[in-house]
Motif scaffolding. Structure first.
Motif, mmCIF file in Angstrom:
data_model
loop_
_atom_site.group_PDB
_atom_site.id
_atom_site.type_symbol
_atom_site.label_atom_id
_atom_site.label_comp_id
_atom_site.label_asym_id
_atom_site.label_seq_id
_atom_site.Cartn_x
_atom_site.Cartn_y
_atom_site.Cartn_z
ATOM 1 N N ARG A 93 -6.611 -1.986 5.460
ATOM 2 C CA ARG A 93 -5.789 -1.325 4.436
ATOM 3 C C ARG A 93 -6.293 -1.648 3.040
ATOM 4 O O ARG A 93 -6.358 -0.778 2.170
ATOM 5 C CB ARG A 93 -4.316 -1.759 4.554
ATOM 6 N N CYS A 110 -5.200 -7.633 2.568
ATOM 7 C CA CYS A 110 -4.165 -7.201 3.513
ATOM 8 C C CYS A 110 -4.233 -8.163 4.701
ATOM 9 O O CYS A 110 -4.645 -9.309 4.557
ATOM 10 C CB CYS A 110 -4.343 -5.746 3.921
ATOM 11 N N MET A 134 0.828 -1.199 0.000
ATOM 12 C CA MET A 134 0.000 0.000 0.000
ATOM 13 C C MET A 134 0.869 1.259 0.000
ATOM 14 O O MET A 134 0.557 2.225 -0.695
ATOM 15 C CB MET A 134 -0.919 -0.009 1.223
#
Length: 109
Positions: free
Chosen positions: A66, A61, A41
């Protein structure tokens, strides 16, 4: 008001579904789905040309937080992204295959 993030549970994904794993390198190294591609990310904006063109693009994730933010961002960029709810924690808990690149035992925390 923002649009809801498209989400799917691990149980609803075929076991060989390609995933975009957005965890950091240490998390990826500790264990990942065998058909996943890694793009942290933190590096996404600089590496947009590496985002897979899968339709839909399943994003994972650790737990889904995220990846949910990444899905929202990718959707704004026109990608058909879907968040994997529960992330790799649910993936591993469901008994799905988890691999490491170095052959060590996977460690999904």
């Amino acid at each position: 008001m923002s649009e809801p993030v498209p989400t799917v549970g691990v149980a609803d994904l075929p076991s060989e579904t390609p995933l975009l794993d957005v965890r950091e390198l240490d998390e990826w190294t500790a264990g990942h789905a065998p058909h996943a591609r890694h793009l942290p990310m933190s590096e996404l904006a600089a590496r947009m040309n590496e985002v897979p063109q899968d339709d839909p693009l399943y994003v994972v994730c650790r737990s889904g937080g995220r990846s949910g933010r990444v899905v929202a961002y990718l959707a704004q960029q026109g990608f058909p992204a879907v968040n994997v709810d529960g992330g790799m924690q649910d993936w591993a808990a469901a008994g799905r295959e988890v691999v490491t690149d170095d052959g060590s035992a996977p460690r999904i925390a």
